[in-house]
Design an enzyme around this catalytic site. Structure first.
Site, PDB file in Angstrom:
ATOM      1  N   ASP A 166       0.906  -1.143   0.000  1.00 57.76           N
ATOM      2  CA  ASP A 166       0.000   0.000   0.000  1.00 57.76           C
ATOM      3  C   ASP A 166       0.946   1.193   0.000  1.00 57.76           C
ATOM      4  OD1 ASP A 166      -1.434   2.296   0.875  1.00 57.76           O
ATOM      5  OD2 ASP A 166      -3.050   0.961   1.478  1.00 57.76           O
ATOM      6  N   HIS A 167       1.128   1.815  -1.155  1.00 56.27           N
ATOM      7  CA  HIS A 167       2.245   2.766  -1.246  1.00 56.27           C
ATOM      8  C   HIS A 167       2.070   3.967  -0.308  1.00 56.27           C
ATOM      9  CE1 HIS A 167      -0.193   5.020  -4.208  1.00 56.27           C
ATOM     10  NE2 HIS A 167       0.581   6.051  -3.955  1.00 56.27           N
TER      11      HIS A 167
ATOM     12  N   HIS B  73      -5.661   2.847   0.915  1.00 51.32           N
ATOM     13  CA  HIS B  73      -4.929   4.015   1.425  1.00 51.32           C
ATOM     14  C   HIS B  73      -5.672   4.747   2.546  1.00 51.32           C
ATOM     15  CE1 HIS B  73      -2.782   3.087  -2.122  1.00 51.32           C
ATOM     16  NE2 HIS B  73      -3.457   3.833  -2.965  1.00 51.32           N
TER      17      HIS B  73
HETATM   18  O1  LIG Z   1      -3.134   3.814  -5.696  1.00 53.69           O
HETATM   19  C1  LIG Z   1      -3.470   4.822  -6.287  1.00 53.69           C
HETATM   20  O2  LIG Z   1      -2.940   5.992  -5.919  1.00 53.69           O
HETATM   21  C2  LIG Z   1      -2.907   7.102  -6.808  1.00 53.69           C
HETATM   22  C3  LIG Z   1      -2.608   8.331  -5.962  1.00 53.69           C
HETATM   23  O3  LIG Z   1      -1.349   8.172  -5.354  1.00 53.69           O
HETATM   24  P1  LIG Z   1      -0.474   9.436  -4.940  1.00 53.69           P
HETATM   25  O4  LIG Z   1       0.726   8.834  -4.306  1.00 53.69           O
HETATM   26  O5  LIG Z   1      -0.192  10.183  -6.210  1.00 53.69           O
HETATM   27  O6  LIG Z   1      -1.297  10.256  -4.021  1.00 53.69           O
HETATM   28  C4  LIG Z   1      -4.207   7.242  -7.558  1.00 53.69           C
HETATM   29  O7  LIG Z   1      -4.079   8.242  -8.563  1.00 53.69           O
HETATM   30  C5  LIG Z   1      -4.566   5.931  -8.215  1.00 53.69           C
HETATM   31  O8  LIG Z   1      -5.847   6.035  -8.828  1.00 53.69           O
HETATM   32  C6  LIG Z   1      -4.598   4.808  -7.219  1.00 53.69           C
HETATM   33  O9  LIG Z   1      -4.696   3.562  -7.895  1.00 53.69           O
END
Ligand SMILES: O=C1O[C@H](COP(=O)(O)O)[C@@H](O)[C@H](O)[C@H]1O
Ligand SMILES: NC(=O)C1=CN([C@@H]2O[C@H](COP(=O)(O)OP(=O)(O)OC[C@H]3O[C@@H](n4cnc5c(N)ncnc54)[C@H](OP(=O)(O)O)[C@@H]3O)[C@@H](O)[C@H]2O)C=CC1
Length: 516
Positions: free
Chosen positions: A190-191, A253
């Site tokens: 989960d980045h 997230h």
């Molecule tokens: O996991 C995801 O995250 C991105 C947003 O990530 P961020 O690090 O740029 O805030 C999102 O645009 C994407 O739809 C989703 O799959």
């Protein structure tokens, strides 16, 4: 098990990193740049190698050219020394392989063994699956059948999201993976958990004597979590139209951030202790008992054509690979209750959406008002104190307090005590993927989601998705470039609250911009 803070500065152990999906978007934009940054920072052991796997044919030189281009375009370090670049690039090899074809894995094994012997790598293998989720199960079976798990070191599987589409499909996927890998060998990405400021939530809470005593329903009125994006669905319309904001951002997230804010302090900073506390929060989420409750507490919306900065933006239904009659939500906001002693009665408001006016991720903790306002006689309505944690792209925290306006006799004004980490140095903190790849290679699973967290989050989200599925057309529309459906304002207004402005929303508020 090691404590997380002791692992941070260490080099990864010698290992081969396999990137399945090496010709894809994630590898190009995130994974190769992350590996290069780790190398530049001396965090990769010298005995490392990367083997890219995908179907497209690539010679080794072509693959290294792709690598170079990806780094020059997306990495926070640029290549500035051709000799050092050549030394780095020689650690990269490529294997063209259809991952459903088990015979190809025997060739992959030969390539791996030759790379391991060339760089004296002790048999540790990390398999990163940057692939469509339908392929996850098949790769893990074929890795086993193809003898890729027979080396004498450790074997770890790093899995991208989405981990399933709902609880049922996630369980099925998990069972497949468990036939080959043990839970402790599976690192579910989960980045957001790799983001500097998400990790900092824990430190802000547990290392500051003046927050923790107030961190409960006696002193906190509500908590707001916003993940707003300016982008639409870009090239991912096919995936997104099947997913929507709730599954794409909510199940993972947003609920993960909520757990970091709401969890009890663990007695030790061991990965399992932290994850135990997080899953307890997920188990305490009050489930929505009926479609009516979902309607009262969750707002969904989809963007239609709108405008931003003088530019006309298309509606969601006009986006590439999106069904022109789609009712998929590109926005949702929810009021979530955490039914435990600490949080009883405190609403957590969460919202996310595409094509909103600014890109920002923020947490606002709104404290309760003073028991009595001694300044009322002077007609001062005191603003509530706020703690704001800015997660990205700007990183930092600020506290809003009330203070006497300098020079005036009695005027009280809210002022912000700020620490903007990214204002001075630009946006240069390590990318989430750098930390997560480093952690996985170290065997530190703290910032990866454990199966019980994933399952409990799905169980919560499924109730919302099921209620929506009963009535797919009951969705609000909002203009691209606006702040989303009006109903999301009402969600808070019903409780006497409002959304606090996020970075860039209100020129008179605390606005941060990077200097570089
Ligand atoms: O996991 C995801 O995250 C991105 C947003 O990530 P961020 O690090 O740029 O805030 C999102 O645009 C994407 O739809 C989703 O799959
Ligand atoms: N891109 C992003 O920003 C994010 C992506 N993710 C997740 O990461 C994963 C990958 O996404 P992304 O990189 O965008 O996807 P892409 O479609 O860009 O890439 C998919 C990759 O898989 C390879 N591939 C597909 N089928 C096979 C096969 N049968 N055998 C071998 N290789 C195959 C493709 O290569 P080839 O065609 O050469 O075979 C390509 O390298 C997905 O799970 C996605 O949800 C998660 C968060 C963000």
């Amino acid at each position: 098990m090691a404590e997380i803070q002791n692992l941070e500065s260490l080099q990864t152990p010698g290992a081969v990193f396999f990137i399945f999906g090496a010709t894809g978007d994630l590898a190009r934009r995130k994974l190769f740049p992350a590996i290069y940054s780790l190398y530049r920072e001396g965090k990769l052991a010298e005995d490392f190698a990367v083997i890219g796997v995908a179907r497209r044919p690539r010679t080794e030189d072509e693959f290294r050219d792709d690598l170079y281009n990806s780094i020059q375009e997306f990495c926070r370090y640029k290549v500035d020394d051709t000799t050092k670049w050549a030394q780095f690039a020689e650690h990269f090899a490529y294997k063209s392989l259809d991952i459903n074809n088990v015979d190809g894995y025997h060739e992959l094994r030969e390539l791996t063994e030759s790379v391991e012997s060339r760089f004296d790598i002790p048999g540790n293998r990390l398999f990163y699956l940057a692939l469509a989720p339908e392929l996850f199960g098949s790769v893990s079976f074929n890795l086993q059948k193809g003898g890729m798990l027979e080396s004498k070191g450790w074997h770890r599987l790093v899995i991208e999201k989405p981990f399933g589409y709902d609880l049922h499909s996630a369980q099925k996927l998990n069972e497949e993976l468990n036939q080959v890998f043990k839970e402790e060998e599976i690192y579910r990405i989960d980045h957001y958990l790799g983001k500097e400021m998400v990790q900092n939530i824990e430190v802000i809470r547990f290392a500051n004597a003046f927050f923790e005593p107030l961190w409960n329903n006696k002193h906190i009125a509500n908590i707001q979590i916003t993940l707003s994006e300016t982008v639409g669905v870009e090239e991912r319309g096919g995936y997104y139209d099947n997913s929507g904001a709730l599954r794409d951002m909510g199940q993972n997230h947003m609920l993960q951030m909520l757990t970091m804010i709401a969890m009890e302090p663990p007695s030790r900073l061991y990965p399992e202790d932290i994850r135990d506390e997080k899953v307890k929060v997920l188990r305490s989420l009050r489930p929505f008992a009926s479609g009516e409750e979902v309607k009262e507490n969750v707002v969904r919306g989809q963007y239609i054509q709108g405008e931003s900065k003088g530019k006309t933006l298309p509606g969601y239904r006009e986006e590439d690979k999106v069904n022109p009659e789609s009712n998929t939500e590109t926005y949702f906001a929810a009021k979530v209750m955490v039914d435990n002693f600490r949080w009883a009665g405190v609403p957590f408001y969460i919202r996310t959406g595409k094509r909103l006016p600014v890109k920002t991720t923020e947490v606002v903790v709104e404290f309760k008002q003073m028991p009595t306002n001694v300044y009322l006689g002077q007609k001062h309505n005191l603003e509530p104190n706020l703690l704001v944690i800015r997660v990205n792209p700007m990183e930092g925290i600020y506290i809003k307090i009330n203070a006497k306006k300098p020079g005036s006799e009695s005027k009280i004004e809210p002022l912000a005590m700020e620490f903007c980490q990214s204002c001075q140095v630009g946006i240069n903190s390590p990318e989430a993927y750098e930390r997560l790849i480093h952690d996985a290679a170290q065997g530190d699973s703290t910032y990866f989601t454990r199966w019980d967290e994933v399952a409990t989050a799905w169980a919560f989200v499924d109730r919302i998705a099921e209620a929506w599925a009963q009535n797919p057309a009951d969705i609000s529309r909002y203009a691209a470039g606006s702040w989303g459906p009006q109903e999301a304002e009402q969600l808070l207004a019903n409780d006497g609250f409002h959304w606090w402005p996020v970075n860039g929303q209100d020129e008179d508020d605390v606005v941060w911009t990077a200097s570089t």
